[in-house]
Design a protein around this motif. Structure first.
Motif, PDB file in Angstrom:
ATOM      1  N   GLY A 100       8.766  63.966   7.280  1.00 29.46           N
ATOM      2  CA  GLY A 100       8.123  64.912   6.523  1.00 29.46           C
ATOM      3  C   GLY A 100       8.276  65.848   6.696  1.00 29.46           C
ATOM      4  N   ASP A 101       9.092  66.442   7.862  1.00 29.08           N
ATOM      5  CA  ASP A 101       9.229  67.573   8.937  1.00 29.08           C
ATOM      6  C   ASP A 101      10.697  68.503   8.467  1.00 29.08           C
ATOM      7  OD1 ASP A 101       6.682  67.416   9.182  1.00 29.08           O
ATOM      8  OD2 ASP A 101       6.921  66.249  11.633  1.00 29.08           O
ATOM      9  N   ASN A 102      11.559  67.427   7.111  1.00 31.50           N
ATOM     10  CA  ASN A 102      12.670  67.484   7.503  1.00 31.50           C
ATOM     11  C   ASN A 102      13.559  68.598   6.473  1.00 31.50           C
ATOM     12  OD1 ASN A 102      12.425  65.696   5.509  1.00 31.50           O
ATOM     13  ND2 ASN A 102      14.601  65.022   5.702  1.00 31.50           N
ATOM     14  N   ASP A 151      15.856  78.432  10.353  1.00 34.23           N
ATOM     15  CA  ASP A 151      15.920  80.304  10.146  1.00 34.23           C
ATOM     16  C   ASP A 151      17.240  80.457   9.901  1.00 34.23           C
ATOM     17  OD1 ASP A 151      12.695  79.185  10.376  1.00 34.23           O
ATOM     18  OD2 ASP A 151      12.748  80.262  12.274  1.00 34.23           O
ATOM     19  N   GLY A 152      17.892  80.297  10.656  1.00 32.00           N
ATOM     20  CA  GLY A 152      19.487  80.352  10.643  1.00 32.00           C
ATOM     21  C   GLY A 152      19.245  81.105  11.054  1.00 32.00           C
ATOM     22  N   ARG A 153      18.996  80.913  12.302  1.00 29.17           N
ATOM     23  CA  ARG A 153      19.309  81.998  14.123  1.00 29.17           C
ATOM     24  C   ARG A 153      20.806  81.218  14.603  1.00 29.17           C
ATOM     25  NH1 ARG A 153      13.502  82.956  16.901  1.00 29.17           N
ATOM     26  NH2 ARG A 153      15.738  83.559  18.495  1.00 29.17           N
ATOM     27  N   VAL A 154      20.478  79.816  14.320  1.00 26.46           N
ATOM     28  CA  VAL A 154      22.096  79.178  14.685  1.00 26.46           C
ATOM     29  C   VAL A 154      22.311  78.222  13.604  1.00 26.46           C
ATOM     30  CG1 VAL A 154      20.992  78.741  17.615  1.00 26.46           C
ATOM     31  CG2 VAL A 154      20.435  77.267  15.700  1.00 26.46           C
ATOM     32  N   TRP A 163      13.695  69.246  21.081  1.00 27.01           N
ATOM     33  CA  TRP A 163      14.162  69.372  19.359  1.00 27.01           C
ATOM     34  C   TRP A 163      13.350  70.034  18.824  1.00 27.01           C
ATOM     35  CZ3 TRP A 163      17.270  67.256  15.579  1.00 27.01           C
ATOM     36  CH2 TRP A 163      16.767  67.088  14.714  1.00 27.01           C
ATOM     37  N   ALA A 164      12.159  70.000  18.721  1.00 24.61           N
ATOM     38  CA  ALA A 164      11.588  70.867  17.500  1.00 24.61           C
ATOM     39  C   ALA A 164      11.767  72.649  17.536  1.00 24.61           C
ATOM     40  CB  ALA A 164       9.927  71.222  18.058  1.00 24.61           C
ATOM     41  N   GLN A 165      12.134  72.897  18.983  1.00 26.51           N
ATOM     42  CA  GLN A 165      12.356  74.712  18.880  1.00 26.51           C
ATOM     43  C   GLN A 165      14.172  74.510  18.156  1.00 26.51           C
ATOM     44  OE1 GLN A 165      12.870  76.228  22.635  1.00 26.51           O
ATOM     45  NE2 GLN A 165      13.394  77.869  22.263  1.00 26.51           N
ATOM     46  N   ALA A 166      14.677  73.834  18.666  1.00 20.99           N
ATOM     47  CA  ALA A 166      16.287  73.341  18.458  1.00 20.99           C
ATOM     48  C   ALA A 166      16.050  73.771  16.601  1.00 20.99           C
ATOM     49  CB  ALA A 166      16.752  72.879  18.347  1.00 20.99           C
ATOM     50  N   VAL A 167      15.906  73.238  15.829  1.00 21.77           N
ATOM     51  CA  VAL A 167      15.209  72.542  14.249  1.00 21.77           C
ATOM     52  C   VAL A 167      15.087  73.723  13.925  1.00 21.77           C
ATOM     53  CG1 VAL A 167      15.312  69.540  14.359  1.00 21.77           C
ATOM     54  CG2 VAL A 167      13.184  70.680  14.235  1.00 21.77           C
ATOM     55  N   ALA A 168      13.897  74.800  14.439  1.00 22.64           N
ATOM     56  CA  ALA A 168      13.242  75.659  13.782  1.00 22.64           C
ATOM     57  C   ALA A 168      14.412  76.573  13.937  1.00 22.64           C
ATOM     58  CB  ALA A 168      12.008  75.660  14.638  1.00 22.64           C
ATOM     59  N   LEU A 169      15.329  76.751  14.993  1.00 21.71           N
ATOM     60  CA  LEU A 169      15.955  77.618  14.972  1.00 21.71           C
ATOM     61  C   LEU A 169      17.124  77.373  13.902  1.00 21.71           C
ATOM     62  CD1 LEU A 169      16.593  78.012  18.835  1.00 21.71           C
ATOM     63  CD2 LEU A 169      15.704  79.893  16.913  1.00 21.71           C
TER      64      LEU A 169
END
Length: 283
Positions: A220-222, A200-203, A191-197
């Protein structure tokens, strides 16, 4: 002259013999019925009375599955949504609660072996599990969600994932959903890697479980993310029991109903997820 008395005696003897056979048969039937009754008594459901007599409900849980069952930073106390719900249930039953922390891969084997009375570990109700175990009424409901960047307005349904890039773990059922919708998959570890992408607009999006997103938002990370789509598929999680635990299941179902009525389940849901996940979503 002697033949008649002899016949009379034989008839009398036959009558006595038949009576003896009837009595023996009745005794045999009575004994069989008594044996069957005893077997039924031995097989009687004592799941609730065993817990009441012991004064403790023994609960199998992982203790490593945040936010459902985990140890608090600092104090090390076991807590989590499932942990607090089963504690409230035990209070309703008037017994203490004892947790047996067990790895997920061994948790059902522990239930089968009688090491604990119930599993409290966000166990999803599935047809396969229902064939082998008993379940309480659900205390958690969830759906799938499509998470996008705040600025994304292109994705409005699962179908609109067609031709879009989504970040998915290859071993999850959400990968299958995105792939079947026609999305181009970017493999990630979690999940963490998915939401980072996504951020960042990479996906364009990631598909995952609503509870995962709510827990993330609760921390509070959303920032910069939103739920664009909520799927129609609803998963239900409940307490799991060994077969033959009908009495205990019924008592815990009543406790859950009482906790729902007095607002305890909603309060615990909002504490851990910021939303009420204890009721089925209105889709």
């Amino acid at each position: 002259m002697r033949s008649r008395p002899i016949l009379a005696i034989s008839a009398a003897a036959l009558t006595v013999a038949l009576a003896g056979c009837t009595a023996a048969s009745a005794t045999s039937n009575s004994s069989a019925a008594s044996t069957a009754s005893g077997a039924e008594a031995e097989a009687a459901d004592t799941s609730l009375t065993d817990v009441q007599d012991a004064g403790v409900l023994i609960v199998g849980t992982e203790g490593t599955y945040r936010p459902f069952t985990y140890h608090e930073d600092g104090s090390g106390d076991l807590t989590g949504y499932d942990v607090e719900v089963i504690k409230a249930v035990a209070d309703q039953l008037g017994v203490e609660v004892q947790f047996e922390e067990t790895q997920w891969d061994a948790i059902f084997a522990g239930l089968d072996a009688g090491r604990f009375d119930v599993i409290a570990n966000q166990v999803s109700i599935t047809p396969e599990r229902e064939q082998k175990y008993e379940f309480s009424e659900p205390y958690t409901y969830s759906t799938g969600v499509v998470v996008v960047a705040d600025t994304n307005t292109d994705i409005t349904s699962v179908e609109s994932l067609a031709g879009k890039r989504t970040a998915q773990s290859l071993t999850s059922n959400w990968y299958t959903m995105a792939e079947e919708a026609g999305a181009e998959i970017e493999p990630v570890e979690g999940w963490a890697q998915a939401v980072a992408l996504v951020r960042d607009g990479r996906v364009d999006a990631t598909v995952n479980d609503l509870l995962t997103y709510l827990d993330y938002a609760q921390q509070g990370d959303n920032q910069g993310l939103r739920i664009a789509v909520q799927t129609d598929d609803v998963s239900r999680s409940a307490f799991a029991f060994a077969q033959g635990s009908d009495a205990l299941v019924a008592a815990i179902d009543q406790a859950l109903a009482d906790l729902q009525a007095d607002g305890t389940l909603e309060s615990l849901s909002r504490q851990f997820f910021g939303a009420d996940v204890s009721v089925a979503p209105a889709l």
